[in-house]
Every structure is written in C-alpha cells, then in structure tokens.
Design a protein around this motif. Structure first.
Motif, PDB file in Angstrom:
ATOM      1  N   SER A  70     -12.556  -1.439   3.197  1.00 25.31           N
ATOM      2  CA  SER A  70     -11.516  -0.541   2.672  1.00 25.31           C
ATOM      3  C   SER A  70     -11.419  -0.687   1.160  1.00 25.31           C
ATOM      4  CB  SER A  70     -10.164  -0.869   3.286  1.00 25.31           C
ATOM      5  OG  SER A  70     -10.259  -0.840   4.678  1.00 25.31           O
ATOM      6  N   ALA A  71     -11.580  -1.922   0.690  1.00 24.50           N
ATOM      7  CA  ALA A  71     -11.530  -2.148  -0.763  1.00 24.50           C
ATOM      8  C   ALA A  71     -12.626  -1.338  -1.442  1.00 24.50           C
ATOM      9  CB  ALA A  71     -11.711  -3.635  -1.058  1.00 24.50           C
ATOM     10  N   ILE A  94     -14.516   3.064  -4.944  1.00 30.01           N
ATOM     11  CA  ILE A  94     -15.386   4.219  -5.183  1.00 30.01           C
ATOM     12  C   ILE A  94     -14.540   5.411  -5.646  1.00 30.01           C
ATOM     13  CG2 ILE A  94     -16.820   5.971  -3.995  1.00 30.01           C
ATOM     14  CD1 ILE A  94     -18.428   3.516  -4.582  1.00 30.01           C
ATOM     15  N   ARG A  95     -13.367   5.573  -5.025  1.00 25.77           N
ATOM     16  CA  ARG A  95     -12.474   6.664  -5.449  1.00 25.77           C
ATOM     17  C   ARG A  95     -12.006   6.441  -6.882  1.00 25.77           C
ATOM     18  NH1 ARG A  95      -9.650   6.061  -0.144  1.00 25.77           N
ATOM     19  NH2 ARG A  95     -11.029   7.229   1.205  1.00 25.77           N
ATOM     20  N   ALA A  96     -11.689   5.184  -7.178  1.00 22.42           N
ATOM     21  CA  ALA A  96     -11.243   4.872  -8.547  1.00 22.42           C
ATOM     22  C   ALA A  96     -12.371   5.162  -9.542  1.00 22.42           C
ATOM     23  CB  ALA A  96     -10.828   3.412  -8.632  1.00 22.42           C
ATOM     24  N   LEU A  97     -13.600   4.878  -9.113  1.00 21.81           N
ATOM     25  CA  LEU A  97     -14.747   5.131  -9.991  1.00 21.81           C
ATOM     26  C   LEU A  97     -14.843   6.622 -10.314  1.00 21.81           C
ATOM     27  CD1 LEU A  97     -17.318   4.070 -11.406  1.00 21.81           C
ATOM     28  CD2 LEU A  97     -18.547   4.423  -9.278  1.00 21.81           C
ATOM     29  N   GLU A  98     -14.625   7.451  -9.282  1.00 23.40           N
ATOM     30  CA  GLU A  98     -14.660   8.902  -9.513  1.00 23.40           C
ATOM     31  C   GLU A  98     -13.597   9.312 -10.529  1.00 23.40           C
ATOM     32  OE1 GLU A  98     -14.348  10.659  -5.632  1.00 23.40           O
ATOM     33  OE2 GLU A  98     -16.281   9.763  -5.096  1.00 23.40           O
ATOM     34  N   LEU A 152      -5.550   3.735  -7.384  1.00 20.54           N
ATOM     35  CA  LEU A 152      -6.684   3.519  -6.475  1.00 20.54           C
ATOM     36  C   LEU A 152      -7.267   2.117  -6.649  1.00 20.54           C
ATOM     37  CD1 LEU A 152      -8.333   7.022  -6.932  1.00 20.54           C
ATOM     38  CD2 LEU A 152      -7.275   6.144  -4.838  1.00 20.54           C
ATOM     39  N   ARG A 153      -7.350   1.703  -7.901  1.00 14.41           N
ATOM     40  CA  ARG A 153      -7.926   0.378  -8.144  1.00 14.41           C
ATOM     41  C   ARG A 153      -7.037  -0.707  -7.524  1.00 14.41           C
ATOM     42  NH1 ARG A 153      -8.259  -3.633 -12.933  1.00 14.41           N
ATOM     43  NH2 ARG A 153      -9.750  -5.019 -11.960  1.00 14.41           N
ATOM     44  N   TYR A 154      -5.723  -0.522  -7.629  1.00 15.51           N
ATOM     45  CA  TYR A 154      -4.828  -1.517  -7.043  1.00 15.51           C
ATOM     46  C   TYR A 154      -4.934  -1.567  -5.532  1.00 15.51           C
ATOM     47  CZ  TYR A 154      -2.926  -3.292 -11.240  1.00 15.51           C
ATOM     48  OH  TYR A 154      -2.819  -3.954 -12.413  1.00 15.51           O
ATOM     49  N   LYS A 155      -5.099  -0.382  -4.942  1.00 16.19           N
ATOM     50  CA  LYS A 155      -5.283  -0.394  -3.485  1.00 16.19           C
ATOM     51  C   LYS A 155      -6.535  -1.205  -3.145  1.00 16.19           C
ATOM     52  CE  LYS A 155      -4.193   3.185  -0.780  1.00 16.19           C
ATOM     53  NZ  LYS A 155      -4.163   4.556  -0.276  1.00 16.19           N
ATOM     54  N   GLY A 156      -7.601  -0.961  -3.911  1.00 17.00           N
ATOM     55  CA  GLY A 156      -8.850  -1.702  -3.708  1.00 17.00           C
ATOM     56  C   GLY A 156      -8.616  -3.201  -3.812  1.00 17.00           C
ATOM     57  N   LEU A 157      -7.885  -3.561  -4.866  1.00 17.80           N
ATOM     58  CA  LEU A 157      -7.613  -4.975  -5.137  1.00 17.80           C
ATOM     59  C   LEU A 157      -6.831  -5.620  -3.995  1.00 17.80           C
ATOM     60  CD1 LEU A 157      -8.213  -6.480  -7.841  1.00 17.80           C
ATOM     61  CD2 LEU A 157      -5.776  -6.295  -8.309  1.00 17.80           C
ATOM     62  N   TYR A 158      -5.819  -4.885  -3.471  1.00 19.85           N
ATOM     63  CA  TYR A 158      -5.001  -5.437  -2.390  1.00 19.85           C
ATOM     64  C   TYR A 158      -5.839  -5.644  -1.133  1.00 19.85           C
ATOM     65  CZ  TYR A 158      -1.216  -3.764  -5.415  1.00 19.85           C
ATOM     66  OH  TYR A 158      -0.401  -3.523  -6.472  1.00 19.85           O
ATOM     67  N   TYR A 159      -6.657  -4.622  -0.836  1.00 22.92           N
ATOM     68  CA  TYR A 159      -7.527  -4.776   0.334  1.00 22.92           C
ATOM     69  C   TYR A 159      -8.465  -5.958   0.128  1.00 22.92           C
ATOM     70  CZ  TYR A 159      -6.291  -0.305   2.569  1.00 22.92           C
ATOM     71  OH  TYR A 159      -5.642   0.708   3.215  1.00 22.92           O
ATOM     72  N   GLU A 160      -8.997  -6.054  -1.090  1.00 24.80           N
ATOM     73  CA  GLU A 160      -9.956  -7.132  -1.367  1.00 24.80           C
ATOM     74  C   GLU A 160      -9.288  -8.498  -1.188  1.00 24.80           C
ATOM     75  OE1 GLU A 160     -11.873  -6.912  -5.224  1.00 24.80           O
ATOM     76  OE2 GLU A 160     -12.614  -8.971  -4.959  1.00 24.80           O
ATOM     77  N   ASN A 161      -8.077  -8.635  -1.762  1.00 24.56           N
ATOM     78  CA  ASN A 161      -7.387  -9.922  -1.667  1.00 24.56           C
ATOM     79  C   ASN A 161      -6.967 -10.247  -0.239  1.00 24.56           C
ATOM     80  OD1 ASN A 161      -7.739 -10.428  -4.312  1.00 24.56           O
ATOM     81  ND2 ASN A 161      -5.704  -9.765  -4.953  1.00 24.56           N
ATOM     82  N   ASN A 162      -6.884  -9.216   0.604  1.00 28.45           N
ATOM     83  CA  ASN A 162      -6.545  -9.461   2.010  1.00 28.45           C
ATOM     84  C   ASN A 162      -7.788  -9.433   2.888  1.00 28.45           C
ATOM     85  OD1 ASN A 162      -3.472  -9.692   2.638  1.00 28.45           O
ATOM     86  ND2 ASN A 162      -3.684  -8.269   0.929  1.00 28.45           N
ATOM     87  N   ASN A 163      -8.919  -9.560   2.224  1.00 24.58           N
ATOM     88  CA  ASN A 163     -10.188  -9.691   2.926  1.00 24.58           C
ATOM     89  C   ASN A 163     -10.583  -8.452   3.747  1.00 24.58           C
ATOM     90  OD1 ASN A 163     -12.259 -11.416   2.896  1.00 24.58           O
ATOM     91  ND2 ASN A 163     -11.727 -12.468   4.803  1.00 24.58           N
ATOM     92  N   GLN A 164     -10.042  -7.280   3.389  1.00 24.82           N
ATOM     93  CA  GLN A 164     -10.475  -6.041   4.060  1.00 24.82           C
ATOM     94  C   GLN A 164     -11.445  -5.343   3.101  1.00 24.82           C
ATOM     95  OE1 GLN A 164      -7.322  -3.728   5.807  1.00 24.82           O
ATOM     96  NE2 GLN A 164      -6.086  -5.547   6.198  1.00 24.82           N
ATOM     97  N   LEU A 165     -12.651  -5.874   3.106  1.00 28.72           N
ATOM     98  CA  LEU A 165     -13.568  -5.535   2.017  1.00 28.72           C
ATOM     99  C   LEU A 165     -14.090  -4.096   2.075  1.00 28.72           C
ATOM    100  CD1 LEU A 165     -15.457  -8.932   1.879  1.00 28.72           C
ATOM    101  CD2 LEU A 165     -13.555  -8.152   0.473  1.00 28.72           C
ATOM    102  N   LEU A 176       0.836  -1.209   0.000  1.00 28.42           N
ATOM    103  CA  LEU A 176       0.000   0.000   0.000  1.00 28.42           C
ATOM    104  C   LEU A 176       0.868   1.256   0.000  1.00 28.42           C
ATOM    105  CD1 LEU A 176      -2.813  -1.045   2.503  1.00 28.42           C
ATOM    106  CD2 LEU A 176      -3.059  -0.699   0.045  1.00 28.42           C
ATOM    107  N   ALA A 177       1.984   1.195   0.748  1.00 28.57           N
ATOM    108  CA  ALA A 177       2.883   2.347   0.797  1.00 28.57           C
ATOM    109  C   ALA A 177       3.450   2.620  -0.595  1.00 28.57           C
ATOM    110  CB  ALA A 177       4.009   2.084   1.787  1.00 28.57           C
ATOM    111  N   TYR A 178       3.795   1.557  -1.309  1.00 37.21           N
ATOM    112  CA  TYR A 178       4.309   1.726  -2.677  1.00 37.21           C
ATOM    113  C   TYR A 178       3.251   2.380  -3.570  1.00 37.21           C
ATOM    114  CZ  TYR A 178       8.469  -1.202  -1.852  1.00 37.21           C
ATOM    115  OH  TYR A 178       9.654  -1.712  -1.420  1.00 37.21           O
ATOM    116  N   VAL A 179       2.022   1.882  -3.440  1.00 36.57           N
ATOM    117  CA  VAL A 179       0.961   2.453  -4.285  1.00 36.57           C
ATOM    118  C   VAL A 179       0.789   3.931  -3.956  1.00 36.57           C
ATOM    119  CG1 VAL A 179      -1.435   2.314  -5.033  1.00 36.57           C
ATOM    120  CG2 VAL A 179      -0.248   0.250  -4.393  1.00 36.57           C
TER     121      VAL A 179
END
Ligand code: ADP
Length: 712
Positions: free
Chosen positions: A91-92, A97-101, A76-89, A53-56
């Motif tokens: 935050s994902a 939503i930010r990526a959508l904007e 933003l989408r990658y941050k979402g993806l990382y949270y999603e893959n780590n089950n922090q839904l 996340l820090a890299y992103v």
C-alpha cells in the motif's frame, strides 16, 4: 513533527490559516488547516493507522478542492509513509507512486527526488532489489542533472545499503565511498562520518576486522574534531560493536561506557536503552552474568522508548541469560513475555526462537503437552521463515545475477572493442608498412640496371602477381575480418542503448554517441581500405567503355550526397570511349566527383569532360566550384590517409585519391590537379588511348625510368 519532514510546513501553515473542514465525522479537525491536519495525523499514525489515514484523506480532499498539487503530493506521501511505518509496504508503494505523479505534474525535481528515495527504500524492504536499484539510479541521474549534491549523496548511500543488504559487500563499499566523496565535496562532515560508520560495519561483515577498526577509528577521530556529542556517541556505539566483534571486550566496554555517558547526559532514552543492551550482550559473552542481568533490567526501565522488535528481543535475551543462570522460572517468564510481544507485532524470528526455548524448558520439566505445542509453533514458524528466506535469497540471487550479467556484457563489449582496436591498429600499421615499403622500394630501384635485364621482367611479373596476391589477401582479410567485430560492436552499442539507455545519464549517452561515431568512422575506413586493397590487386582490363555510360551508376551511388547538397553534375553529350575496366573507371570518377561535392561550401557544380589529346592519350577532367586546394600540397594529397586541414570537419578517410592514383598508375596514366583556393579545383587524368597489358606497362615504365614495380 511534520514540520521537520515537511520543510515548507511553516510557510504552508501561515497560508492555510483560514481553511475549514466539511467532514462532520471528524469535528476535532474541522477548524484545522491542511498542514495542521497532516501534523495531527503524523503524530497518530503509529497508534491508530486508520484514523491517521482518515485525517490525511480529509486533508487530501481539501487539497483537491483547492487544486493544490503541493498539498496533494504531501498528503499522498504521508499516506505512503504511514503504511510503510506500519509495515504495509505494498500500500505504501501505491501511495508513493501517486505522489510521484503529483510531483511530476508540478515538474518539481526536489519532490521527485524525495519520492524516488522513498520508493527505493520501500522496495528494498519488500525485497524488490532491482526496483530499489532502479529508483536509486533514477534519483542519482536526476540529482546529477540538476546538480543536487545532497540527493546524489543519498542515492549513493541508498545503493550502498542495497548492496550491503544483499551481501554484495564490495559493491556496497564502492557505493558508500562515492557517497562519502560527494558528502566531503559538500562539506557535509556528518554525512562523511555516517558513511564511514556504514563502511566500518560492512567490513566486519566480510570479516575484515582490521579495515573495520581502521575505518571506525577514522570516523571517531573525525567526529571528535567536527561533530557534536550525539554523533560522537553514535560512532562510539559502532566502535564498541566492532571491537566486540573482534573479541576485544574490554576495549569495547570502554567505548560503550563512554557512549552511554554521553547519551545519559543528553537524556537520549532510546539510545541509552540500546547501549545498555549492547553492554549487557558483551558481559553475557564474557560470562559476567550478574552485570549483564543488571544492565538488561536497567534497559527495561526505558521500555517505552524501545521499539517493539528491540523490546521483544530484550526479553528474549534476558530469558536466555536466566537459562544460563539456571533460573528456569524467570527464564520462562521472560520468554513468554517476549513471545507475546513478538506475536503482537508479527515478529516471526522471535516467535520461532522463543517457542523453541519454551519447548526445551517444558520438555525438561516433563510437561510434554505444553512442550509439543511450543515445538509445533516453532517448527511451523521455522518453515515459514525458511520459505521467506528462500524467496528473499532467490530475489537476491536474481538481482545479483542480473547486475553481474549486465556488467559482464559491458565488459565483454569493452574487451571486444579493445581487441578490435588492437587488431585494427596493428592491421592498419601493417598495411601502412606495406604501402610505404612498397613506395620506397619503387623509388629506390635502380632503373638503369633493370632496363638491361628485360629477361628478368617476366620473372618479376610473376613475383608481382604473387606479392600482389599476398597483399590482396592480407588487406582483404584484415579489412573484411575487422568489419565483423565492428558490426558486433555497433549492434551491441545499439542494444545497450535500447535496453539501458534510459538509465544512462547525459554524460553516458554522450560517451555512447562517441563510440557510435567511432564505429561509423572505422566502418568507413575499413570499407575504403577494402576497396583500396581490392583495387591494388586488380590487373588493368581493356573493356571499351564510353565515359558517359558509368555516370548513371555513379549518380545512384552518390544519390544521398547529391540530394542533400543539390549538386549539379554536368558533362558533354558525346564523350569518347576508353580502354579501361568499367569498375576502375567508375571508382575513379566516383571518387573525384564525390570529392568535388564534399569539399564545397555552396551548391556544387561538377563538370566532367573528356577528349582525345592526340593519337596516344585521352584527357579526362573533373572540375568543381569547391573550396579549392592549396597547390603547394602537390602530390601529397594522393598519399594514403592524407587529408588537408580544412577537410577534417567533413566525412572522409583520406583513401579516395590514393585509389584514383592507384587506378591511373595501372594504366600507366597520370593524375594531377589545378586549383585556386576558394574558387574550385580541376582534377586531370591522362590515360593512354590504346589498350595495353600490365607487362607492356612495366616494360615501358622500365624504359622510362618511371617504374611501378612490386615488392619482391
Ligand atoms: P577524403 O575522402 O577523406 O576526403 P581523399 O583521398 O578523397 O580523402 O582526399 C584527400 C584530401 O584531399 C581530402 O581530405 C581533401 O582535403 C583534399 N581534396 C580532395 N579533393 C578535393 C576537392 N575537390 N576540393 C578540395 N579538396 C579536395
């Protein structure tokens, strides 16, 4: 890795070669491009979420500096993806939503579609089924709008999976079929096969083994013809499972063996591990424990390719197998191992089941303290799972209830509409039958005979009243009662558009427009029919009405039409008095004047005139500068619902002139027109100057063989 997800990765990389980092905390990425940083973060995100996340964030900061919305979107989408893959839904979801904007700011439909899909999937994982549906539908609508077939396929697939998740298998299959249709049209055989696999699995869930087998077999045949070996192996895996589910173990083993061979050839380690476990499951089921154990152990050699859930499950299964084989120590070890992995990854199901098995083992051994500890953990976890399950079920029920409710509302609306149409059509049909019957009978009367039977006139007069009463009641009830359901339809359509309009695609909105127009037209028709039925049943009256006196109320009624066309209505200052019902005169003139304005392609100029022809008759005329009427239409234009070809694009029902004729007939008058096409028309109305009763008129009509008589 990122380049497979980020389609334009290579292009971006070449554009970004000179980027450099300012953040001194992470010198290892200082000389990397934004895309390279994202790539590195992706590879890292499962093991070290915080660092990824820090890299992103570094990549994002630099994208902001460059005001590059595309990179901001990907960050933003990658941050979402990382949270999603780590089950922090949750935050994902925030990141998506930010990526959508960011995608919307760029007006980039492809990116918007991608994020809609991400949002739908994540909401499904959270258990927000309504939101899942909404995002899938949004994606579907947008995909249809921009004719993005692949996105349509994905959206339908997403909806299918949603319904499968909540156990609405019929709907799931319906959606999968839609997805398959689009995939087929796209020539995406892989997509067709994958969806067929899903359908096959769904059929097993509704215990329709035959259809499940039929579908998976079709998928298999298709894969053999068109797909690569990996897809074939994948289908074989599902095929084996479906057969095993149908207790056809030998056939299942054969399919799974075939699939294992292919996976081994392609060194697909995680698939090899999965297939080995499934083979082991079947052998366990068959009681071939040694075989099963051997396969489980083989599978364990691929442990680094197995995800944590499957890994913990594998040890649990092995533990159960040892228990069956009465190898209690091995069982205990396997279960302890499983519980450890499950705790590390918060896999509640396995924590509960393993602890329960361990409690039983220790209780058997008389190790009550240990047993109690495991029993307590097991029951606490069970409670948690029950609560979670309850919440999930409530969410499912709520979603299904909402979906069914809105479907029912639409069905109800359709039903009402159908009923209404049926009622309306039969109503109109009966009115027509009455009308034609009425006309035919009038014409068919033998007037000579009637002329000699004056004494019967009185009786017929009564019958006239009676039948008029029936007609009046019928037409009034029909038109009046039909208006109520029609109003309901109108209101429901409005409601649906307000509530669900945003979810409708263009086509659906167009259809709604048609329905609304239909409602409006039917409403006009009913209003006119009502007026017609009322007029038909009214007796003539002998009010003394100055012709000019009704004009203000006509102007008021027609003010919109007059205003929108800038129409001029002219008449002499002095107009004579007529012996007629004020209402009748108003309706008569209003219909003639409004027609004069409606059927005109320039600024309408209407001239109303009225003068005494002689002692007996008064002549009214309404002339216009409109499109005119082909004189060959003659009397026909006074018929009910008769409209000329050129009138169809203008509002109207074809009842107005029929009403006029009806009124004029009541007073034993005459109505006709003179016209020149393109120049205008004049409608003439000749009315007796003296007041007469209806009976007078009948007697006189009889004598003139020009009778207007009722149906009896
Ligand atoms: P509608 O209100 O539907 O027009 P009407 O009974 O008033 O029905 O008239 C029947 C038809 O006669 C109209 O549709 C139109 O074709 C024709 N018509 C009536 N009045 C005029 C007019 N002043 N000029 C041209 N056409 C007319």
């Amino acid at each position: 890795m990122i380049s497979c997800l980020l389609a334009s990765g290579q292009v971006l990389a070449s554009q970004l070669s000179s980027d450099s980092l300012k953040q001194s905390d992470y010198p290892e990425v200082a000389d990397k491009t934004i895309v390279e940083i994202l790539d590195i973060s992706y590879d890292l995100h499962r093991e070290d979420l915080a660092k990824a996340l820090a890299y992103v964030d570094i990549a994002l900061e630099r994208s902001h500096e460059k005001e590059n919305l595309l990179y901001i979107f990907y960050g933003l989408r990658y941050k979402g993806l990382y949270y999603e893959n780590n089950n922090q839904l949750e935050s994902a979801l925030d990141e998506y939503i930010r990526a959508l904007e960011a995608a919307k700011k760029q007006d980039n439909n492809e990116l918007i579609l991608t994020i809609y899909t991400d949002l739908a999937i994540t909401h499904r994982k959270v258990g927000n089924y309504q939101k899942t549906k909404d995002y899938n539908l949004k994606a579907l609508e947008l995909a249809k709008q921009i004719d993005h077939k692949q996105a349509m396929e994905i959206s339908y697939h997403g909806l299918g999976f949603l319904y499968e998740t909540i156990g609405d298998y019929d709907k799931a299959i319906e959606m999968y079929l839609q997805s398959m249709e689009v995939a087929d049209a796209l020539g995406n055989t892989e997509g067709v096969i994958t969806t067929m696999q899903n359908i096959g699995i769904t059929y097993t869930k509704v215990n329709n083994q035959n259809l499940a087998l039929e579908t998976i077999d079709k998928a298999y045949q298709l894969a053999l013809e068109h797909a690569d070996s990996m897809r074939i192996a994948n289908v074989l895996l599902d095929y084996g499972n479906i057969l095993a589910n149908n207790k056809e173990y030998d056939k299942a083993l054969k399919k799974l063996d075939q699939s294992l061979t292919i996976f081994k050839k392609s060194h697909e380690k995680s698939s090899i591990a999965r297939t080995l476990v499934q083979l082991a499951d079947i052998h366990t089921e068959k009681g071939a424990y040694e075989y099963a154990q051997n396969l489980f152990l083989q599978s364990l050699t691929y442990s680094s390719y197995i995800n944590s859930g499957d890994y913990a499950d594998l040890y649990y299964k092995l533990g159960q197998l040892y228990l069956k084989k009465k190898q209690i120590n091995q069982a205990e070890q396997a279960l302890q191992k499983s519980v450890k992995i499950a705790e590390e990854h918060n896999l509640k199901d396995l924590i509960q089941e393993n602890n329960y098995s361990l409690y039983k083992i220790y209780a058997e051994q008389g190790l009550y303290e240990k047993a109690l500890k495991h029993l307590m953990t097991s029951s606490e976890t069970k409670n948690y799972l029950l609560n979670e399950d309850k919440t999930k079920r409530i969410a499912e029920m709520q979603f299904r209830f909402d979906s069914e409710k809105s479907e029912k509302e639409i069905q109800l609306l359709k039903l009402r509409q159908n009923r209404f149409l049926l009622f309306g059509i039969s109503g109109l049909f009966i009115v027509l039958v009455f009308f034609f019957g009425y006309t035919i009978r009038i014409k068919g009367k033998n007037n000579d005979q009637l002329a000699n039977k004056n004494e019967e006139i009185q009786a017929q007069n009564i019958k006239l009243k009676e039948s008029n009463e029936v007609l009046k009641q019928f037409a009034y009830v029909a038109a009046h009662d039909l208006k109520e359901p029609l109003r309901n339809i109108g209101s429901f359509i409005n409601l649906i558009q307000i509530k669900y309009g945003q979810q409708f695609n263009e086509e659906a909105n167009e259809y709604m427009g048609f329905v609304k127009n239909g409602v409006k037209r039917l409403n006009g028709l009913l209003t006119d029919l009502l007026e017609y039925s009322q007029i038909s049943s009214q007796a003539p009256e002998n009010d003394k009405v100055v012709v000019g006196d009704v004009l203000p109320s006509i102007r008021r009624s027609l003010r919109e039409l007059i205003h929108s066309t800038d129409a001029i209505i002219d008449c002499p200052e002095q107009l004579p008095t007529l012996c007629i019902s004020r209402t009748h005169l108003t309706q008569l003139l209003q219909n003639l004047i409004s027609n004069g304005i409606k059927f005109c392609d320039r600024q309408p100029i209407i001239n109303l005139d009225c003068y005494r022809e002689n002692e007996q008759f008064t002549l009214l005329s309404v002339s216009d500068n409109g499109i005119g009427i082909d004189p060959s239409y003659g009397e026909k234009i006074f018929n009910l619902f008769h409209r000329l070809d050129r009138a169809t694009e203008r509002e109207g029902t074809g009842i107005g002139l029929t009403i006029c004729k009806n009124i004029v007939d009541k007073y034993n008058g005459e109505i006709w027109f003179e016209s020149k096409e393109g120049e205008g028309s004049t409608f003439f109305v000749r009315l007796p100057a003296q007041a007469r009763t209806l009976s007078d008129a009948i007697v006189e009509n009889n004598q003139q063989n020009n009778l207007l008589l009722p149906v009896n």
